[in-house]
Design an enzyme around this catalytic site. Structure first.
Site, PDB file in Angstrom:
ATOM      1  CG  ASN A 112      35.770  44.711  60.508  1.00 14.86           C
ATOM      2  OD1 ASN A 112      35.786  44.946  61.715  1.00 14.86           O
ATOM      3  ND2 ASN A 112      34.730  44.988  59.731  1.00 14.86           N
ATOM      4  CE  LYS A 172      32.633  41.913  59.686  1.00 11.87           C
ATOM      5  NZ  LYS A 172      31.682  41.341  58.757  1.00 11.87           N
ATOM      6  CG  HIS A 205      31.473  47.126  57.630  1.00 17.54           C
ATOM      7  ND1 HIS A 205      30.365  46.309  57.653  1.00 17.54           N
ATOM      8  CD2 HIS A 205      32.529  46.339  57.336  1.00 17.54           C
ATOM      9  CE1 HIS A 205      30.762  45.072  57.383  1.00 17.54           C
ATOM     10  NE2 HIS A 205      32.063  45.051  57.190  1.00 17.54           N
ATOM     11  CD  GLU A 246      28.914  43.538  59.450  1.00 12.36           C
ATOM     12  OE1 GLU A 246      29.676  43.916  60.358  1.00 12.36           O
ATOM     13  OE2 GLU A 246      29.147  42.526  58.754  1.00 12.36           O
ATOM     14  CD  GLU A 294      33.933  44.730  53.623  1.00 11.71           C
ATOM     15  OE1 GLU A 294      34.738  43.886  53.996  1.00 11.71           O
ATOM     16  OE2 GLU A 294      33.146  45.298  54.399  1.00 11.71           O
ATOM     17  N   GLY A 313      30.246  37.266  55.207  1.00 16.26           N
ATOM     18  CA  GLY A 313      29.884  36.260  56.210  1.00 16.26           C
ATOM     19  C   GLY A 313      29.008  35.142  55.674  1.00 16.26           C
ATOM     20  CB  SER A 348      33.186  34.831  51.835  1.00 16.98           C
ATOM     21  OG  SER A 348      31.978  34.928  52.565  1.00 16.98           O
TER      22      SER A 348
HETATM   23  P1  13P Z   1      33.786  38.098  56.108  1.00 16.48           P
HETATM   24  O1  13P Z   1      35.225  37.970  55.691  1.00 16.48           O
HETATM   25  O2  13P Z   1      33.486  37.396  57.402  1.00 16.48           O
HETATM   26  O3  13P Z   1      32.838  37.728  55.005  1.00 16.48           O
HETATM   27  O4  13P Z   1      33.526  39.655  56.428  1.00 16.48           O
HETATM   28  C1  13P Z   1      33.939  40.619  55.518  1.00 16.48           C
HETATM   29  C2  13P Z   1      33.787  41.946  56.149  1.00 16.48           C
HETATM   30  O5  13P Z   1      32.691  42.405  56.386  1.00 16.48           O
HETATM   31  C3  13P Z   1      35.007  42.671  56.537  1.00 16.48           C
HETATM   32  O6  13P Z   1      34.731  43.980  56.887  1.00 16.48           O
END
Ligand code: 13P
Length: 251
Positions: free
Chosen positions: A9, A11, A96, A98, A168, A174, A214
């Site tokens: 992803n 983003k 997601h 976010e 997640e 992140g 992560s």
């Molecule tokens: P990270 O791997 O950067 O922690 O992000 C995970 C994520 O949100 C994938 O959709």
């Protein structure tokens, strides 16, 4: 047998040039005999081009990162599932954290997005995950069950088979803090059990459940070795071809 999947992803990262460069590098270095399905999820603007680039490798699919809850019409700036399907995509990521947190998407909104996506014969990567506070207050299992129930469980057993789940935990996204292998496996097992209960063993056994948060070359192998972890949804580490390929090769 259920599918192993590693999805990147991206983003809101990478320009057109750097996106296409990354795809070239992944396609060049990827081992052809792997059974793992690889999903690239670029920003909308490059989706069609990248889908075309990937079409000669049957294991590489593309996903949109979002779609509108509306079907069509006067919704300036929105992108519909129909538009995504017309750009040769295979999947849409829905729910997601976010999107839930920064764009206030409710479970009802997500259920509408799921319906729009499946109606276009696209598959869904449906995300769920709890905050640190919810985990500390020990309501994380109830929370995940609610997200799945309200977002997905209106689907019948044929349609639910088009869904991939991504667990997640928000506190791991992140942050460099990965859920421990035990924490991840425990939640994945809980999720699979909910599917067994709702749809029966045959359907529950086939649902791929990905871990995200992560996930890196250093921890992917251990995570992916768990019984109910069928791959990963990778953020930061999917922006670098070598890291992403190392995660894919962790199976
Ligand atoms: P990270 O791997 O950067 O922690 O992000 C995970 C994520 O949100 C994938 O959709």
């Amino acid at each position: 047998m259920r599918k192993n999947i590693v999805a990147g992803n991206w983003k809101m990262n990478l320009t057109r040039g750097s996106s296409l460069g990354l795809v070239d590098e992944i396609l060049e270095k990827i081992s052809k005999d792997k059974n793992t399905e690889i999903i690239l999820s670029p920003p909308f603007l490059y989706l069609y081009k990248i889908a075309k680039m990937c079409r000669f490798n049957k294991n590489v699919k593309v996903a949109a990162q979002n779609c509108s809850k509306e079907v069509k019409g006067a919704f300036t700036g929105e992108i519909s599932a129909e538009m995504i399907a017309s750009c040769a995509a295979d999947y849409v990521i829905i729910g997601h954290s976010e999107r839930r947190e920064y764009f206030l998407e409710s479970n009802d909104d997500l259920a509408a997005k799921v319906n729009n996506t499946l109606a276009e014969n696209l598959k869904v990567i449906f995300c769920c995950g709890e905050s640190l506070k919810q985990r500390e207050n020990e309501i994380h299992f109830d929370w995940i069950k609610q997200q799945l129930t309200q977002g997905l469980f209106h689907l019948d057993s044929t349609k639910i088979s088009e869904i991939v789940i991504a667990y997640e935990p928000i506190w791991a996204i992140g942050t460099g803090v990965t859920a421990s292998t035990e924490q991840a496996q425990e939640m994945h097992n809980f999720i699979r059990n909910i599917f067994y209960e709702k749809y029966g063993n045959e359907v529950g056994e086939k649902i791929s459940i990905l871990y995200g948060g992560s996930c890196k070359p250093t921890n992917a192998k251990e995570l992916f070795s768990q019984k109910d972890i069928d791959g990963g949804l990778i953020g930061g580490a999917s922006l670098n071809a070598d890291d992403f390929l190392a995660i894919i090769n962790s199976f």
